[in-house]
Write an enzyme that holds these catalytic residues in place. Structure first.
Site, short mmCIF file in Angstrom:
data_model
loop_
_atom_site.label_atom_id
_atom_site.label_comp_id
_atom_site.label_asym_id
_atom_site.label_seq_id
_atom_site.Cartn_x
_atom_site.Cartn_y
_atom_site.Cartn_z
N TYR A 167 -13.04 15.84 -13.84
CA TYR A 167 -11.74 15.25 -13.49
C TYR A 167 -11.11 15.98 -12.30
O TYR A 167 -10.35 15.40 -11.52
CB TYR A 167 -10.82 15.24 -14.71
CG TYR A 167 -9.72 14.22 -14.65
CD1 TYR A 167 -10.00 12.86 -14.50
CD2 TYR A 167 -8.39 14.59 -14.74
CE1 TYR A 167 -8.99 11.92 -14.44
CE2 TYR A 167 -7.37 13.66 -14.68
CZ TYR A 167 -7.68 12.33 -14.53
OH TYR A 167 -6.67 11.39 -14.46
N LYS A 199 -2.52 15.08 -11.62
CA LYS A 199 -1.75 14.62 -12.79
C LYS A 199 -0.76 15.70 -13.25
O LYS A 199 0.32 15.38 -13.73
CB LYS A 199 -2.69 14.23 -13.93
CG LYS A 199 -3.50 12.96 -13.67
CD LYS A 199 -2.63 11.76 -13.38
CE LYS A 199 -3.42 10.47 -13.37
NZ LYS A 199 -2.65 9.33 -12.83
N ASP A 204 0.88 -1.16 0.00
CA ASP A 204 0.00 0.00 0.00
C ASP A 204 0.92 1.22 0.00
O ASP A 204 1.67 1.44 0.96
CB ASP A 204 -0.88 -0.04 1.26
CG ASP A 204 -1.81 1.17 1.35
OD1 ASP A 204 -1.50 2.21 0.73
OD2 ASP A 204 -2.84 1.07 2.04
N VAL A 205 0.89 2.00 -1.08
CA VAL A 205 1.88 3.07 -1.23
C VAL A 205 1.69 4.22 -0.24
O VAL A 205 2.53 5.11 -0.15
CB VAL A 205 1.91 3.64 -2.68
CG1 VAL A 205 2.42 2.61 -3.66
CG2 VAL A 205 0.55 4.18 -3.09
P1 NDP Z 1 -7.26 0.66 -11.90
O1 NDP Z 1 -8.32 0.96 -10.88
O2 NDP Z 1 -7.33 -0.64 -12.57
O3 NDP Z 1 -5.81 0.89 -11.30
C1 NDP Z 1 -5.54 1.83 -10.28
C2 NDP Z 1 -4.65 1.15 -9.30
O4 NDP Z 1 -4.20 2.04 -8.26
C3 NDP Z 1 -5.36 0.00 -8.60
O5 NDP Z 1 -4.58 -1.18 -8.69
C4 NDP Z 1 -5.45 0.51 -7.18
O6 NDP Z 1 -5.55 -0.50 -6.22
C5 NDP Z 1 -4.15 1.26 -7.09
N1 NDP Z 1 -4.07 2.01 -5.84
C6 NDP Z 1 -4.89 2.98 -5.38
N2 NDP Z 1 -4.50 3.34 -4.15
C7 NDP Z 1 -3.41 2.60 -3.84
C8 NDP Z 1 -2.55 2.51 -2.72
N3 NDP Z 1 -2.72 3.27 -1.63
N4 NDP Z 1 -1.52 1.62 -2.75
C9 NDP Z 1 -1.32 0.84 -3.82
N5 NDP Z 1 -2.10 0.86 -4.91
C10 NDP Z 1 -3.14 1.74 -4.91
O7 NDP Z 1 -7.41 1.85 -12.97
P2 NDP Z 1 -6.50 2.30 -14.21
O8 NDP Z 1 -5.79 1.13 -14.77
O9 NDP Z 1 -7.41 3.11 -15.05
O10 NDP Z 1 -5.46 3.32 -13.56
C11 NDP Z 1 -4.06 3.17 -13.64
C12 NDP Z 1 -3.40 4.51 -13.86
O11 NDP Z 1 -3.72 4.99 -15.16
C13 NDP Z 1 -3.82 5.60 -12.90
O12 NDP Z 1 -2.71 6.42 -12.61
C14 NDP Z 1 -4.83 6.38 -13.73
O13 NDP Z 1 -4.99 7.71 -13.28
C15 NDP Z 1 -4.13 6.33 -15.07
N6 NDP Z 1 -4.94 6.65 -16.23
C16 NDP Z 1 -6.16 6.05 -16.42
C17 NDP Z 1 -6.92 6.37 -17.53
C18 NDP Z 1 -8.26 5.75 -17.73
O14 NDP Z 1 -9.05 6.30 -18.49
N7 NDP Z 1 -8.57 4.62 -17.13
C19 NDP Z 1 -6.45 7.36 -18.53
C20 NDP Z 1 -5.13 7.89 -18.27
C21 NDP Z 1 -4.43 7.55 -17.13
P3 NDP Z 1 -7.02 -0.64 -5.49
O15 NDP Z 1 -7.97 -1.10 -6.53
O16 NDP Z 1 -6.75 -1.60 -4.42
O17 NDP Z 1 -7.38 0.72 -4.96
#
Ligand code: NDP
Length: 256
Positions: free
Chosen positions: A157, A164, A65-66
């Site tokens: 957003y 971001k 957990d970051v």
């Molecule tokens: P997901 O929800 O699949 O991925 C987000 C991840 O962040 C999850 O695995 C989540 O874990 C993790 N996370 C959140 N809080 C913590 C924490 N405290 N410690 C460790 N892990 C954590 O979504 P996306 O794949 O869409 O997102 C991935 C990245 O891509 C993000 O930075 C997002 O902003 C970026 N992005 C997404 C876009 C989109 O349209 N989907 C477009 C452009 C960028 P958990 O589920 O347990 O919270």
């Protein structure tokens, strides 16, 4: 077959399920020969991430957990013990409270602002404080995920757009700090993709529809396109690139 990433070890942070961008990246890196290490946030996600990791034979899996320094320290310790060098770090993590992702940005709460910055921005720096030594051993490539809401106002957003922007600025400062150690730091600015995180953004479907109509390539972003760009950034093909934000959005960001 010779892979672009044969012999490289890649740590992928941010797989929640098979729709996660981090999962598309992990598959693309593995297809090019990289050995993978995954982290997941907590026990709640372990089973799902483990099932996915098992699809890539030989992968390692650790909790992290970051937001917890003790988790980050434990990750450093275990990687120091089990991995000789790290070549790629994929940071695909962001979080904002759902109530901050609708309505007006001006109404953002102090706590909502702080949480979004801590998880979505500071976490990259916190991870690199611990892992820069491992990444410096044989040279490393760091890839984080951003979105155009940093550059332009996108409806709903809000606090995440500001986060971001800070993340993209961090990419530049980290690129300068870590460049002398042979570590490159870049971001992929992906077009919107339907994932768990995207569910939190109000009216996401209408954003997808507009992009299909207006993006130069007239389609939405396929996570595999992000994966392939990550392969490029992870490989020596991109050895002259650091501190860069690469848009993988079918060109939508150039439109007025
Ligand atoms: P997901 O929800 O699949 O991925 C987000 C991840 O962040 C999850 O695995 C989540 O874990 C993790 N996370 C959140 N809080 C913590 C924490 N405290 N410690 C460790 N892990 C954590 O979504 P996306 O794949 O869409 O997102 C991935 C990245 O891509 C993000 O930075 C997002 O902003 C970026 N992005 C997404 C876009 C989109 O349209 N989907 C477009 C452009 C960028 P958990 O589920 O347990 O919270």
């Amino acid at each position: 077959m010779v892979g672009l990433l044969d012999g490289k070890k890649a740590l992928v942070m941010g797989v929640a399920n098979d729709r996660s961008i981090a999962w598309a990246i992990a598959k693309a890196l593995a297809d090019q020969g990289a050995e993978l290490i995954f982290t997941y946030q907590g026990e709640r996600l372990e089973r799902r991430v483990r099932e996915l990791a098992e699809q890539i034979p030989g992968s390692l899996l650790f909790p992290c957990d970051v937001s917890r320094d003790e988790d980050l320290d434990a990750l450093k310790e275990i990687l120091d013990q089990q991995v000789g060098a790290l070549h790629v770090l994929v940071h695909s993590i962001a979080f904002a409270k759902t109530e901050e992702l609708s309505g007006l940005y001006v109404d953002t709460s102090r706590e909502g602002f702080a949480v979004a910055q801590e998880i979505s921005v500071y976490s990259l720096t916190a991870v690199l404080q611990r892992l820069r030594g491992l990444l410096a051993k044989e040279g490393g490539s760091v890839i984080t995920m951003t979105y155009m809401g940093s550059e332009r106002v996108m409806p709903n957003y809000n606090v995440m757009g500001v986060a971001k922007a800070a993340l993209e600025s961090s990419v530049r400062y980290l690129a300068e700090d870590l460049g002398p150690d042979g570590i490159r730091v870049n971001a992929i600015s992906a077009g919107p993709i339907r994932t768990l995180s995207a569910k939190g953004i109000k009216d996401f479907n209408s954003i997808l529809k507009i992009i299909e109509e207006k993006a130069p390539l007239r389609r939405n972003t396929d996570p595999a396109e992000v994966g392939d760009t990550a392969v490029f950034l992870a490989s020596s093909m991109s050895r002259g690139i650091t501190g860069e934000i690469i848009h993988v959005d079918n060109g939508y960001h150039i439109m007025g």
